[in-house]
Write an enzyme that holds these catalytic residues in place. Structure first.
Site, mmCIF file in Angstrom:
data_model
loop_
_atom_site.group_PDB
_atom_site.id
_atom_site.type_symbol
_atom_site.label_atom_id
_atom_site.label_comp_id
_atom_site.label_asym_id
_atom_site.label_seq_id
_atom_site.Cartn_x
_atom_site.Cartn_y
_atom_site.Cartn_z
ATOM 1 N N GLU A 9 0.965 -0.942 -0.458
ATOM 2 C CA GLU A 9 0.153 0.095 -0.398
ATOM 3 C C GLU A 9 0.833 1.070 0.061
ATOM 4 O O GLU A 9 1.836 1.694 0.900
ATOM 5 C CB GLU A 9 -0.323 0.197 1.343
ATOM 6 C CG GLU A 9 -1.946 -0.960 1.427
ATOM 7 C CD GLU A 9 -2.925 -0.606 0.587
ATOM 8 O OE1 GLU A 9 -4.003 -2.104 0.384
ATOM 9 O OE2 GLU A 9 -3.286 0.310 -0.425
ATOM 10 N N CYS A 64 -2.259 9.735 2.775
ATOM 11 C CA CYS A 64 -2.141 8.297 1.217
ATOM 12 C C CYS A 64 -3.368 8.993 0.547
ATOM 13 O O CYS A 64 -3.253 8.976 -1.331
ATOM 14 C CB CYS A 64 -1.417 7.293 1.607
ATOM 15 S SG CYS A 64 -3.032 6.562 1.534
HETATM 16 N N1 NAD Z 1 -1.685 3.073 0.464
HETATM 17 C C1 NAD Z 1 -1.760 3.205 1.679
HETATM 18 O O1 NAD Z 1 -2.770 2.810 2.190
HETATM 19 C C2 NAD Z 1 -0.871 4.751 2.551
HETATM 20 C C3 NAD Z 1 -1.148 4.465 3.773
HETATM 21 C C4 NAD Z 1 -0.662 5.132 4.796
HETATM 22 C C5 NAD Z 1 0.451 5.926 4.209
HETATM 23 N N2 NAD Z 1 1.082 5.404 2.374
HETATM 24 C C6 NAD Z 1 2.219 6.372 2.412
HETATM 25 O O2 NAD Z 1 3.428 5.727 3.585
HETATM 26 C C7 NAD Z 1 3.961 7.569 3.233
HETATM 27 C C8 NAD Z 1 4.762 8.267 4.351
HETATM 28 O O3 NAD Z 1 4.700 7.535 4.825
HETATM 29 P P1 NAD Z 1 6.299 6.964 6.044
HETATM 30 O O4 NAD Z 1 6.680 8.427 6.234
HETATM 31 O O5 NAD Z 1 6.416 6.264 7.477
HETATM 32 O O6 NAD Z 1 6.903 5.814 4.980
HETATM 33 P P2 NAD Z 1 8.042 5.028 4.628
HETATM 34 O O7 NAD Z 1 8.391 4.175 3.713
HETATM 35 O O8 NAD Z 1 8.883 6.051 4.885
HETATM 36 O O9 NAD Z 1 7.636 3.955 5.873
HETATM 37 C C9 NAD Z 1 7.246 4.133 6.381
HETATM 38 C C10 NAD Z 1 6.971 2.709 7.351
HETATM 39 O O10 NAD Z 1 8.833 1.751 7.026
HETATM 40 C C11 NAD Z 1 9.596 1.541 7.016
HETATM 41 N N3 NAD Z 1 11.049 1.588 6.510
HETATM 42 C C12 NAD Z 1 11.138 2.503 6.193
HETATM 43 N N4 NAD Z 1 13.447 2.084 4.799
HETATM 44 C C13 NAD Z 1 12.317 0.742 5.462
HETATM 45 C C14 NAD Z 1 13.314 -0.930 5.113
HETATM 46 N N5 NAD Z 1 14.206 0.343 3.994
HETATM 47 N N6 NAD Z 1 12.973 -1.817 5.518
HETATM 48 C C15 NAD Z 1 11.868 -2.471 5.936
HETATM 49 N N7 NAD Z 1 10.984 -1.253 6.745
HETATM 50 C C16 NAD Z 1 11.746 0.517 6.730
HETATM 51 C C17 NAD Z 1 10.001 3.329 8.280
HETATM 52 O O11 NAD Z 1 9.658 2.444 9.231
HETATM 53 C C18 NAD Z 1 7.770 3.094 8.453
HETATM 54 O O12 NAD Z 1 7.249 2.076 9.294
HETATM 55 C C19 NAD Z 1 3.104 8.264 1.922
HETATM 56 O O13 NAD Z 1 4.216 8.270 0.471
HETATM 57 C C20 NAD Z 1 1.517 8.132 2.288
HETATM 58 O O14 NAD Z 1 1.713 7.235 0.815
HETATM 59 C C21 NAD Z 1 0.598 4.742 1.898
HETATM 60 O O1 LIG Z 2 -2.657 7.489 4.460
HETATM 61 C C1 LIG Z 2 -3.484 6.045 4.269
HETATM 62 C C2 LIG Z 2 -4.129 5.594 4.811
HETATM 63 O O2 LIG Z 2 -4.589 4.489 4.092
HETATM 64 C C3 LIG Z 2 -5.562 6.701 5.327
HETATM 65 S S1 LIG Z 2 -7.389 6.308 5.161
HETATM 66 O O3 LIG Z 2 -7.426 4.801 4.898
HETATM 67 O O4 LIG Z 2 -8.028 7.005 3.563
HETATM 68 O O5 LIG Z 2 -7.629 6.519 6.427
#
Ligand code: NAD
Ligand SMILES: O=C[C@H](O)CS(=O)(=O)O
Length: 487
Positions: A258, A292
């Site tokens: 995701e 996201c």
């Molecule tokens: N599609 C979805 O449902 C969804 C939901 C929420 C957030 N997001 C996305 O997440 C991002 C923001 O969250 P973030 O800043 O925590 O993202 P991130 O990718 O920096 O980190 C996400 C998770 O991955 C871990 N991580 C980072 N590098 C890693 C590695 N090399 N190996 C294993 N784990 C690692 C982090 O510690 C954290 O727990 C945005 O791009 C957002 O769009 C997507």
């Molecule tokens: O950041 C993205 C999450 O999926 C938020 S939500 O599921 O839209 O609440």
């Protein structure tokens, strides 16, 4: 720094690792957790060693064997109890979430209830993992198809929805019969620990859910390379998702990814403008834009662009930026200074490319260094970082368009494909545009589309798989076909 929130159930605050049903406070290698509203340290969290990770896998494997002894109905009852405990502790869980993530308490409560809804939904789905029989081609043969739990799962979750993003993984996993080892974001470990604490109280076997904290790169390498982990589910940035996808190939894990988004939101000339303005505000400013599925690129038909921008300015002026514990706050701080620097750089890039700043654009230093103002920018070109990058801040960027073909091409012109939105009252246009948009999820005349009973997820560089709905449990199952010759 001592914890400064008062809880009805202080035991919800756990600062250790959860392995084999026990909280392990290592008192070594600790990392700090901060309150984004004040930048003050809340507490320190234990960091897992490789031995801890190996212990978690052994425990998860044993827990899965134990969990298989339960009937589907017995598993369902425990998951339903977990849901009931989350609801009973929702106020405390919301306070913990706001404390470590910063979002307004009302939004945090909403996230807790949203996360709980996945346990409520999958408590029922646990009883409906049906197989099938297939008419055999040969005489005296019976063909069965069964769906089995995929095995021990690893989960990695982000900081922006630290409760719901974990709930959206744990609930279907345990409903499918799997054990899980979860690694939450280092910024928000307390929400994950509190959720797991309630799972133990609900009666899940020790080791069915383990929560570990530590250096993400090391844990990522461990999860990817260990063959005992049969599934990896990740929510986070596309960049990290790609790395995990590449590194899980050698052990052929089942994957759910995701990832990032860059949602377009289109307001056609036949839209109800007030409904569209309401949808824009709701889809943009939730969690201060750190979501996201936030609308990132707002396309407004040029014939109504000035009217919509004026109305947006009025609504944005009403938004109150502040500490999440202040009952009147509608926008909290960004998660850290890196996020503020990113947001400022996007605004600066736009303004150097003839964009017009209508409101906001900087931090409110009177509140603190992480409080980025709700911002409205009118853009004259799409050749902007604001257009190409995931904004993840309360910045609303508006672009004009003249034709349906032009705006659909613009909407589909980035590598992302998570959420998209459009507003129109014309049913022919609604059908055509919904067909043409290349996204996993589309909101029509609404800016809020997330729920437990729908398949949430993206296409293209926004990921693989779905979370929620009946589709969500399939991510934790594998198919077995049995051909029985009754000779
Ligand atoms: N599609 C979805 O449902 C969804 C939901 C929420 C957030 N997001 C996305 O997440 C991002 C923001 O969250 P973030 O800043 O925590 O993202 P991130 O990718 O920096 O980190 C996400 C998770 O991955 C871990 N991580 C980072 N590098 C890693 C590695 N090399 N190996 C294993 N784990 C690692 C982090 O510690 C954290 O727990 C945005 O791009 C957002 O769009 C997507
Ligand atoms: O950041 C993205 C999450 O999926 C938020 S939500 O599921 O839209 O609440």
């Amino acid at each position: 720094m001592a914890l400064e929130i008062t809880l009805f159930n202080p035991e919800l605050i756990q600062t250790g690792l959860l392995i084999d049903g026990k909280w392990i406070n290592t008192n070594r290698d600790l990392f700090p957790v901060f309150n984004p509203a004040t930048n003050e340290e809340i507490c320190k969290i234990s960091i897992a060693t490789e031995e801890d990770l190996l212990f978690a896998i052994d425990s998860a494997q044993l827990a899965m064997k134990e969990w298989q002894k339960y009937t589907a109905k017995e598993r369902s009852k425990i998951i339903k109890t977990w849901y009931e405990l989350i609801i009973a502790n929702a106020d405390d869980l919301a306070k913990i979430l706001t404390f470590e993530q910063g979002k307004p308490l009302t939004e945090a409560k909403g996230e807790i209830l949203y996360g709980a809804s996945y346990f409520e939904w999958y408590a029922e789905e646990a009883k409906r993992i049906y197989g099938e029989t297939i008419p055999a081609n040969q005489p005296n043969q019976k063909i069965l198809v069964e769906y089995e739990p995929v095995g021990v799962c690893a989960a990695i979750t982000p900081w922006n929805f630290p409760n719901a993003m974990l709930a959206r993984k744990v609930a279907p996993a345990v409903a499918a019969g799997c054990a899980m080892i979860a690694k939450p974001a280092s910024q928000t470990p307390l929400s994950a620990n509190a959720l797991a604490y309630l799972g133990l109280k609900a009666g899940i076997p020790a080791g069915l859910l383990n929560v570990i904290h530590g250096h993400s790169g090391q844990i990522g390498e461990f999860f990817c390379s260990n063959p005992a982990i049969r599934k990896l589910t990740f929510t986070g940035s596309t960049e990290v998702g790609i790395w995990l996808y590449q590194n899980c190939a050698n052990t052929m894990k089942k994957m759910s990814l995701e990832l990032g988004g860059n949602a377009p939101l289109i307001v056609f000339e036949d839209a109800d403008i007030d409904i569209a303005v309401d949808g824009i505000i709701k889809s943009k400013f939730r969690n201060s834009g750190q979501t996201c599925v936030c609308s990132n690129r707002i396309f407004i038909h040029n014939s109504i662009r000035d009217t919509v921008i004026e109305k947006l300015g009025i609504e944005i002026a009403k938004l109150k930026l502040g500490n999440g514990f202040d009952a009147t706050t509608q926008l909290g701080p960004l998660i850290d200074n890196k996020a503020v620097i990113h947001a400022k750089s996007l605004v600066e890039d736009a303004l150097t490319n003839n964009a017009q700043l209508i409101t906001g654009g900087n931090i409110d230093i009177n509140l603190g260094e992480l409080f980025f103002q709700p911002t409205l920018i009118n853009c004259e070109t799409t050749n902007l970082r604001l257009f190409k990058e995931e904004i993840f801040a309360p910045i609303l960027a508006v672009y004009g368009f003249d034709s349906d073909d032009e705006v659909i091409k613009l909407a589909n012109s980035t590598p992302y494909g998570l959420a998209s939105y459009f507003f129109s009252q014309n049913i022919k246009r609604i059908y055509h545009v919904a067909e043409a948009l290349q996204y996993g999820m589309i909101g029509v005349n609404t800016g809020i589309i997330s729920a437990e009973n729908v398949p949430f997820g993206g296409v293209k560089m926004s990921g693989l798989g779905r979370e929620g709905g009946h589709q969500g449990i399939e991510e934790y199952l594998q198919t077995k076909y049995v051909c029985m010759s009754l000779v």
